[in-house]
Design an enzyme around this catalytic site. Structure first.
Site, PDB file in Angstrom:
ATOM      1  N   SER A 108      13.583   1.746 -14.470  1.00  6.71           N
ATOM      2  CA  SER A 108      13.854   2.430 -13.205  1.00  6.71           C
ATOM      3  C   SER A 108      15.196   2.052 -12.599  1.00  6.71           C
ATOM      4  CB  SER A 108      12.737   2.120 -12.199  1.00  6.71           C
ATOM      5  OG  SER A 108      11.515   2.644 -12.642  1.00  6.71           O
ATOM      6  N   HIS A 169      12.965  -2.623  -4.277  1.00  3.18           N
ATOM      7  CA  HIS A 169      12.647  -2.267  -5.652  1.00  3.18           C
ATOM      8  C   HIS A 169      13.742  -1.397  -6.248  1.00  3.18           C
ATOM      9  CE1 HIS A 169       9.663  -1.368  -8.934  1.00  3.18           C
ATOM     10  NE2 HIS A 169       9.365  -2.618  -8.639  1.00  3.18           N
ATOM     11  N   THR A 171      14.395   1.635  -7.471  1.00  3.52           N
ATOM     12  CA  THR A 171      14.815   2.963  -7.014  1.00  3.52           C
ATOM     13  C   THR A 171      15.485   2.926  -5.645  1.00  3.52           C
ATOM     14  OG1 THR A 171      13.105   4.026  -8.342  1.00  3.52           O
ATOM     15  CG2 THR A 171      14.054   5.308  -6.536  1.00  3.52           C
ATOM     16  N   GLU A 232       0.578 -10.024   9.059  1.00  4.62           N
ATOM     17  CA  GLU A 232      -0.688  -9.386   8.684  1.00  4.62           C
ATOM     18  C   GLU A 232      -1.577 -10.298   7.860  1.00  4.62           C
ATOM     19  OE1 GLU A 232      -2.186  -5.184   6.592  1.00  4.62           O
ATOM     20  OE2 GLU A 232      -0.057  -5.643   6.793  1.00  4.62           O
ATOM     21  N   PHE A 286       5.734  -2.390   5.828  1.00  7.02           N
ATOM     22  CA  PHE A 286       4.289  -2.444   6.041  1.00  7.02           C
ATOM     23  C   PHE A 286       3.549  -3.479   5.199  1.00  7.02           C
ATOM     24  CE2 PHE A 286       5.500   1.899   7.307  1.00  7.02           C
ATOM     25  CZ  PHE A 286       5.065   1.853   8.621  1.00  7.02           C
ATOM     26  N   ASP A 302      -1.535   0.797   7.391  1.00  6.44           N
ATOM     27  CA  ASP A 302      -0.406   1.385   6.667  1.00  6.44           C
ATOM     28  C   ASP A 302      -0.482   2.908   6.702  1.00  6.44           C
ATOM     29  OD1 ASP A 302       0.184  -1.225   6.014  1.00  6.44           O
ATOM     30  OD2 ASP A 302      -0.673  -1.095   3.999  1.00  6.44           O
ATOM     31  N   ASP A 333       4.225   4.899 -11.066  1.00  4.44           N
ATOM     32  CA  ASP A 333       4.682   4.079 -12.193  1.00  4.44           C
ATOM     33  C   ASP A 333       3.839   2.812 -12.344  1.00  4.44           C
ATOM     34  OD1 ASP A 333       6.972   3.061 -14.083  1.00  4.44           O
ATOM     35  OD2 ASP A 333       6.785   1.506 -12.557  1.00  4.44           O
TER      36      ASP A 333
END
Length: 527
Positions: A108, A169, A171, A232, A286, A302, A333
C-alpha cells in the site's frame, strides 16, 4: 467420480433464484437497450473540477467488488447478483497496473505513492521516488515527491483525509509524508541511524508538511509521549502513548491553529457536536491505532465512515476554491490479510455507502469523484453456487474429497487447515459468521496481496480521462489535470484563474542496487 456427477446434476436441476421476468428474453433486451441509449446520450463533462473526491478501497480487488455487491443486495433481502452498488453507477471505468519498481506485487505504500504522487517507487516507501531505499534514511533526502493533496493546497483549495485505519498508515501518510519506511509511525519506531541522519517520523510530518484542514481516523498513540494514558482505554498498556521525544503532537496541533476554529475530538459525542459550518480545522482520532471494523464498531464511541465522510465534505466545501478529500476504506485490506471474507465485504459495503454520501453532498457538474483500489488479494469466488445463495455460504457442488467448500476462499493465508492430508469438514460450520476464517491453499500467517490490475471508476469533470489500461501513477496526473492543480495547467485556460504551481520535486542521485535482503525484509511488513 459418481458422487460429483450426481451433485452436478442436482445443481443443474436445482431450484433457480431467477425472477419470472428474467425467463423472458425481452427482459434482457429491454435492459440492454436502456443501457445502450444511456451510453449514447452521455455528454462529456469537460469542466475544470472545483473539487476532487478520491475514494480508495485498500485491497478492494475485482473479486471483493463483485462479492460485496452481492452481499449488499442480500443484506437488503435481494438475491444480490443484480444489485447496483453506488460504484456501479460510475460511467467511466479503467484498469491500473499495480506493480512497484522493485516487485511484481506491491504494497500500500508503493501504490499510494503512485496514485497520489504520480511516481512509481519501491516497496515499503512513501512519498519518495525509486532512488530511495527501504529503511535507509540517507537515500530519502533529495528524493521526496509531493502528492496531489499538496498540489491542491498550494492551489488554494481545502484538503482532508478520512481513513478507517490510523492516519499514519501507508495510504493517508503518503498524502503528506516522505519516509524511507512506512513503519516509522512515531519516533519510537525509527532506528537510531535514521534519527542521526535527520529523518523524522510520519506523525510529526502530519503537522509540518502540509496544512491539512480535516484529519479523521485512528492513531492517537503515535501522537503523545510514551506512557500517556489513552482517554478511552486508560488501563490498556498497548494503547498508551509511544513517543520517546516527549512531544504531544495533539497539543502542538492545537497551538498551531490558534486564532482559527479548530477542534480535536476522540469520540462520537464530541464529533457530532462539531458544527462544520463554523469549523476551520478538525482533527478526529477515534482509536489508539486503527479504527474498529464496521461490524464491531461501537457507534456510541466511533462514527461510521459514512458519518466521517459527511463531516469532512461539509467542512471542506465551504472554500470557494474547492477541495481535495481522500477517503480510505482501509480495513478492507486488513480483513483480507486475516482471511476474514465476511469482515472484508462488510467493510466494502460501508465504503460504498460513504461514496453515495459523497455524491449526495457534492455537485457532479463541478466535482470529480474517483474510486479505485490500490491492489488486490488472492481472493477467489468459485464453485457453482445457486443464484441468490449466500455469498458467504458453501458451494452445493462438493469437492472430489467428498467435503464441502466455501464459495469464497484464499490462495494463501491463515485459513490453511490440512490435517493428515484432509481438509476440515465444514458441513456444520457457520461460514457466515463475521469471525470465520476462509480456507486457504497455502499456509501463511497473513494473506499476501495479489498483482492483478485494479479498477478505476470516475464521474464528473474530465472523468473520461479514466479509461483503458494505464500505469497506476497516471491517476494522480489525470486528477490534477482535471482540477487544474499541480504542474500541468493547460485545462485551466478558458475555465478559471490558474492556481499556483507547486514547487518542483527533488530528484536525488542516491542510487545503488537494491539489496536482496532489504527487499525480502520489506515483505514482512506489508499490511
Amino acid at each position: 467420480m459418481e458422487v460429483t456427477r450426481v451433485l452436478f446434476l442436482l445443481l443443474a436441476f436445482g431450484s433457480s433464484g431467477a425472477k419470472v421476468e428474467e425467463e423472458n428474453p425481452e427482459f434482457w433486451r429491454s435492459q440492454a437497450r436502456e443501457t445502450l441509449q444511456s451510453a449514447l446520450d452521455r455528454k462529456l463533462n469537460t469542466n475544470a473540477a472545483k473539487n476532487i473526491l478520491f475514494f480508495l478501497g485498500d485491497g478492494m480487488g475485482i473479486t471483493t467488488f463483485t462479492a460485496a455487491r452481492i452481499l449488499k443486495g442480500q443484506l437488503e433481502n435481494q438475491t444480490g447478483e443484480e444489485t447496483v452498488m453506488t460504484m456501479d453507477t460510475f460511467p467511466n471505468v479503467g484498469l491500473a497496473k499495480t506493480y512497484s519498481v522493485d516487485f511484481q506485487i506491491a504494497d500500500s505504500a508503493a501504490t499510494a505513492t503512485a496514485y497520489l504522487c504520480g511516481v512509481k517507487t519501491n516497496l515499503n516507501t512513501i512519498g519518495v521516488n525509486a532512488a530511495a531505499r527501504n529503511g535507509v534514511c540517507k537515500t530519502q533526502k533529495g528524493n521526496e515527491v509531493t502528492s496531489i493533496l499538496k498540489w491542491a493546497k498550494d492551489a488554494g483549495k481545502s484538503v482532508g483525509i478520512v481513513t478507517t485505519t490510523r492516519v499514519q498508515h501507508a495510504t493517508p501518510a503518503t498524502s503528506y509524508a516522505h519516509s524511507a519506511s512506512r513503519k516509522w509511525y512515531s519516533d519510537a519506531d525509527m532506528p537510531a541511524a535514521a534519527k542521526r541522519d535527520g529523518c523524522t517520523d510520519i506523525s510529526s510530518q502530519l503537522l509540518t508538511n502540509t496544512d491539512i484542514d480535516v484529519i479523521i481516523g485512528g492513531g492517537r498513540k503515535y501522537m503523545t509521549p510514551r506512557g500517556t494514558k489513552d482517554p478511552e482505554y486508560p488501563r490498556h498498556y498497548t494503547s498508551r502513548g509511544k513517543r520517546r521525544d516527549g512531544r504531544n503532537l495533539i497539543d502542538e496541533w492545537r497551538s498551531m491553529k490558534a486564532g482559527k476554529v479548530a477542534h480535536y475530538v476522540w469520540n462520537t459525542t464530541d464529533f457530532n457536536a462539531v458544527d462544520p459550518e463554523k469549523t476551520d480545522y478538525l482533527m478526529a482520532l477515534f482509536e489508539p491505532g486503527d479504527m474498529h471494523f464496521e461490524a464491531e464498531r461501537d457507534p456510541n464511541m466511533d462514527p461510521s465512515i459514512v458519518e466521517t465522510t459527511e463531516k469532512a465534505v461539509r467542512i471542506l466545501r465551504k472554500n470557494p476554491k474547492g477541495f481535495f478529500l481522500l477517503v480510505e476504506g482501509g480495513r478492507i485490506d486488513q480483513a483480507h490479510h486475516a482471511g476474514r471474507a465476511s469482515m472484508a465485504l462488510h467493510e466494502t459495503v460501508a465504503f460504498d455507502y460513504a461514496i453515495a454520501k459523497g455524491l449526495e453532498l457534492t455537485d457532479e457538474h463541478e466535482t470529480l469523484t474517483v474510486v479505485m483500489a490500490d491492489h488486490s488479494h488472492p481472493f477467489t469466488f468459485n464453485g457453482y453456487p445457486f443464484r441468490g445463495q449466500s455469498i458467504l455460504g458453501k458451494s452445493p457442488l462438493w469437492a472430489s474429497d467428498v467435503l464441502p467448500y466455501t464459495t469464497l476462499m484464499y490462495g494463501n493465508g491463515p485459513g490453511h487447515k490440512i490435517s493428515n492430508g484432509t481438509r476440515p469438514d465444514i458441513r456444520h460450520v457457520n461460514t457466515k459468521d463475521k469471525d470465520y476464517v476462509q480456507l486457504a491453499a497455502v499456509p501463511t500467517k497473513s494473506a499476501t496481496h495479489s498483482g492483478e490490475d485494479v479498477a478505476v471508476l470516475a464521474r464528473g469533470p474530465m472523468a473520461h480521462l479514466f479509461q483503458g489500461v494505464n500505469e497506476q501513477n497516471y491517476v494522480a496526473h489525470a486528477m490534477a489535470y482535471a482540477a487544474c492543480v499541480g504542474a500541468d495547467l493547460r485545462h485551466c485556460r478558458g475555465h478559471t484563474e490558474a492556481p499556483v504551481v507547486q514547487s518542483t520535486d527533488g530528484a536525488g542521485a542516491a542510487g545503488g542496487s537494491v539489496a536482496l535482503l532489504s527487499a525480502l525484509l520489506a515483505l514482512t511488513v506489508l499490511m
